[in-house]
Design a protein around this motif. Structure first.
Motif, short mmCIF file in Angstrom:
data_model
loop_
_atom_site.label_atom_id
_atom_site.label_comp_id
_atom_site.label_asym_id
_atom_site.label_seq_id
_atom_site.Cartn_x
_atom_site.Cartn_y
_atom_site.Cartn_z
N ARG A 5 -1.05 12.88 -15.26
CA ARG A 5 0.21 13.20 -14.75
C ARG A 5 -0.04 14.03 -13.39
O ARG A 5 0.70 13.82 -12.46
CB ARG A 5 1.09 13.69 -15.59
CG ARG A 5 1.70 12.61 -16.82
CD ARG A 5 2.60 13.39 -17.50
NE ARG A 5 2.50 14.59 -18.12
CZ ARG A 5 2.05 14.67 -19.34
NH1 ARG A 5 1.58 13.61 -20.12
NH2 ARG A 5 1.64 15.77 -19.72
N ASP A 6 -0.80 15.19 -13.68
CA ASP A 6 -0.73 16.01 -12.38
C ASP A 6 -1.39 15.37 -11.12
O ASP A 6 -1.19 15.84 -10.05
CB ASP A 6 -1.83 17.13 -12.95
CG ASP A 6 -1.24 18.02 -13.74
OD1 ASP A 6 0.14 18.00 -14.16
OD2 ASP A 6 -1.69 19.07 -14.47
N TRP A 7 -2.16 14.38 -11.30
CA TRP A 7 -3.16 13.84 -10.37
C TRP A 7 -2.31 12.51 -9.78
O TRP A 7 -2.70 11.84 -8.90
CB TRP A 7 -4.49 12.95 -10.70
CG TRP A 7 -5.51 14.45 -10.75
CD1 TRP A 7 -5.34 15.51 -11.64
CD2 TRP A 7 -6.65 14.44 -10.06
NE1 TRP A 7 -6.45 16.38 -11.27
CE2 TRP A 7 -7.31 15.70 -10.43
CE3 TRP A 7 -7.17 13.47 -9.25
CZ2 TRP A 7 -8.53 16.17 -9.87
CZ3 TRP A 7 -8.56 13.80 -8.83
CH2 TRP A 7 -9.02 15.26 -9.10
N GLY A 8 -1.14 12.09 -10.64
CA GLY A 8 -0.41 11.17 -10.21
C GLY A 8 -0.91 9.62 -10.49
O GLY A 8 -0.58 8.54 -9.93
N VAL A 9 -1.55 9.77 -11.68
CA VAL A 9 -2.28 8.38 -12.11
C VAL A 9 -1.23 7.63 -12.65
O VAL A 9 -0.31 8.19 -13.43
CB VAL A 9 -3.30 8.62 -13.06
CG1 VAL A 9 -3.92 7.61 -13.86
CG2 VAL A 9 -4.47 9.28 -12.39
N VAL A 10 -1.05 6.29 -12.45
CA VAL A 10 0.02 5.40 -13.03
C VAL A 10 -0.68 4.21 -13.88
O VAL A 10 -0.09 3.66 -14.65
CB VAL A 10 1.00 4.95 -12.04
CG1 VAL A 10 1.94 6.11 -11.32
CG2 VAL A 10 0.57 4.03 -10.87
N ALA A 54 0.74 -1.32 0.18
CA ALA A 54 0.05 -0.05 0.03
C ALA A 54 0.72 1.12 0.05
O ALA A 54 1.51 1.34 1.05
CB ALA A 54 -0.98 -0.17 1.24
N LEU A 55 0.81 1.98 -1.06
CA LEU A 55 1.79 3.27 -1.28
C LEU A 55 0.60 4.41 -1.06
O LEU A 55 -0.38 4.41 -1.78
CB LEU A 55 2.38 3.46 -2.66
CG LEU A 55 3.16 2.17 -2.92
CD1 LEU A 55 3.79 2.30 -4.40
CD2 LEU A 55 4.65 2.09 -1.76
N ARG A 56 0.81 5.28 -0.06
CA ARG A 56 0.15 6.36 0.22
C ARG A 56 0.39 7.31 -1.08
O ARG A 56 1.59 7.57 -1.43
CB ARG A 56 0.58 6.99 1.30
CG ARG A 56 -0.36 8.08 1.64
CD ARG A 56 -0.05 8.59 3.04
NE ARG A 56 -1.00 9.58 3.70
CZ ARG A 56 -1.33 10.86 3.49
NH1 ARG A 56 -0.51 11.19 2.34
NH2 ARG A 56 -2.22 11.62 3.81
N SER A 57 -0.79 7.78 -1.49
CA SER A 57 -0.89 8.66 -2.58
C SER A 57 -0.28 10.01 -2.15
O SER A 57 -0.52 10.51 -1.04
CB SER A 57 -2.09 8.93 -3.32
OG SER A 57 -2.09 9.96 -4.30
N TYR A 82 -9.31 8.45 -19.88
CA TYR A 82 -7.73 8.68 -19.91
C TYR A 82 -7.15 8.01 -21.38
O TYR A 82 -7.43 6.80 -21.46
CB TYR A 82 -7.14 7.96 -18.69
CG TYR A 82 -5.77 7.96 -18.39
CD1 TYR A 82 -5.15 9.30 -17.97
CD2 TYR A 82 -4.93 6.91 -18.72
CE1 TYR A 82 -3.92 9.36 -17.58
CE2 TYR A 82 -3.57 6.99 -18.32
CZ TYR A 82 -2.89 8.25 -17.98
OH TYR A 82 -1.62 8.44 -17.65
N ARG A 83 -6.41 8.64 -21.91
CA ARG A 83 -5.51 8.22 -23.19
C ARG A 83 -6.48 7.23 -24.06
O ARG A 83 -5.97 6.04 -24.17
CB ARG A 83 -4.34 7.37 -22.52
CG ARG A 83 -3.30 7.48 -23.77
CD ARG A 83 -2.08 7.12 -23.01
NE ARG A 83 -2.07 5.68 -22.97
CZ ARG A 83 -1.36 4.72 -22.27
NH1 ARG A 83 -0.23 5.41 -21.77
NH2 ARG A 83 -1.46 3.69 -22.09
N ASP A 84 -7.56 7.73 -24.51
CA ASP A 84 -8.38 6.80 -25.20
C ASP A 84 -8.98 7.42 -26.43
O ASP A 84 -8.62 8.63 -26.64
CB ASP A 84 -9.78 6.50 -24.36
CG ASP A 84 -10.35 5.22 -24.51
OD1 ASP A 84 -10.16 4.43 -25.51
OD2 ASP A 84 -11.20 4.86 -23.69
#
Length: 191
Positions: A140-145, A40-43, A109-111
């Motif tokens: 990217r600004d929201w940290g979506v991976v 679990a990585l904290r955002s 997203y990217r669609d």
């Protein structure tokens, strides 16, 4: 036989690599034994004001704007794509949450727009408003991976929870709902 430094370099690098790997393995095993959840990585977004939205309209759907992210109680912003199998898996749960009254906003997203529209036409549109993020700037600004990712935002526009992965009933009941309740927020019960 005299050892040349160029011949010794691969041995030194290999020793460093295997030493580091052994250390990480021991640390991970120690964390697991002590009950630390290393997955679990904290955002970085949690606890911060929701980042700005730089989105394009998607067909004639109501367009998602930053104004939608505050003053509406607890809202969800779901990053999704037609090419994403887990997005398809979470769709029934998102639809149920929307039908229960949770404000739900989508970021496509990217669609490819035609494929996004076909996805929503086939499965239904649970979103109150949608924006397209074809160049991934907002992501990217929201940290979506990875797809899907969902942000839970409070009435003040603060990200209280960033959930990575599909929101299916199991993750909703076992992970999301308890975390939100711990933070003083709740979601309606689903049938």
């Amino acid at each position: 036989m005299k050892l040349n430094w160029l011949m010794a370099l691969p041995l030194v690098l290999a020793a460093g690599f295997f030493g580091t790997a052994a250390y990480q393995l021991m640390t991970t095993q120690s964390d697991m034994a002590s009950g630390v959840d290393t997955t679990a990585l904290r955002s970085a977004q949690e606890g911060a004001l929701a980042p700005a939205l730089t989105l394009s309209p998607l067909a004639t759907f109501p367009e998602l704007t930053s104004d939608d992210l505050s003053g509406n109680g607890l809202v969800m912003v779901n990053f999704f794509a037609s090419w994403c199998p887990p997005c398809r898996a979470e769709h029934p749960t998102l639809t149920s949450l929307a039908q229960a009254g949770v404000p739900l906003y989508g970021v496509n997203y990217r669609d490819v727009p035609a494929q996004a529209l076909a996805f929503l036409d086939e499965l239904g549109n649970p979103y109150d408003a949608i924006g397209a993020d074809p160049d991934t700037r907002t992501g990217r600004d929201w940290g979506v991976v990875a797809m899907p990712e969902t942000f839970f935002i409070d009435n003040d526009g603060i990200v209280v929870l960033h959930f990575r992965g599909p929101i299916v009933m199991r993750s909703l009941e076992n992970q999301i709902r308890p975390q939100l309740e711990e933070l003083g927020h709740s979601l309606p019960a689903l049938n």
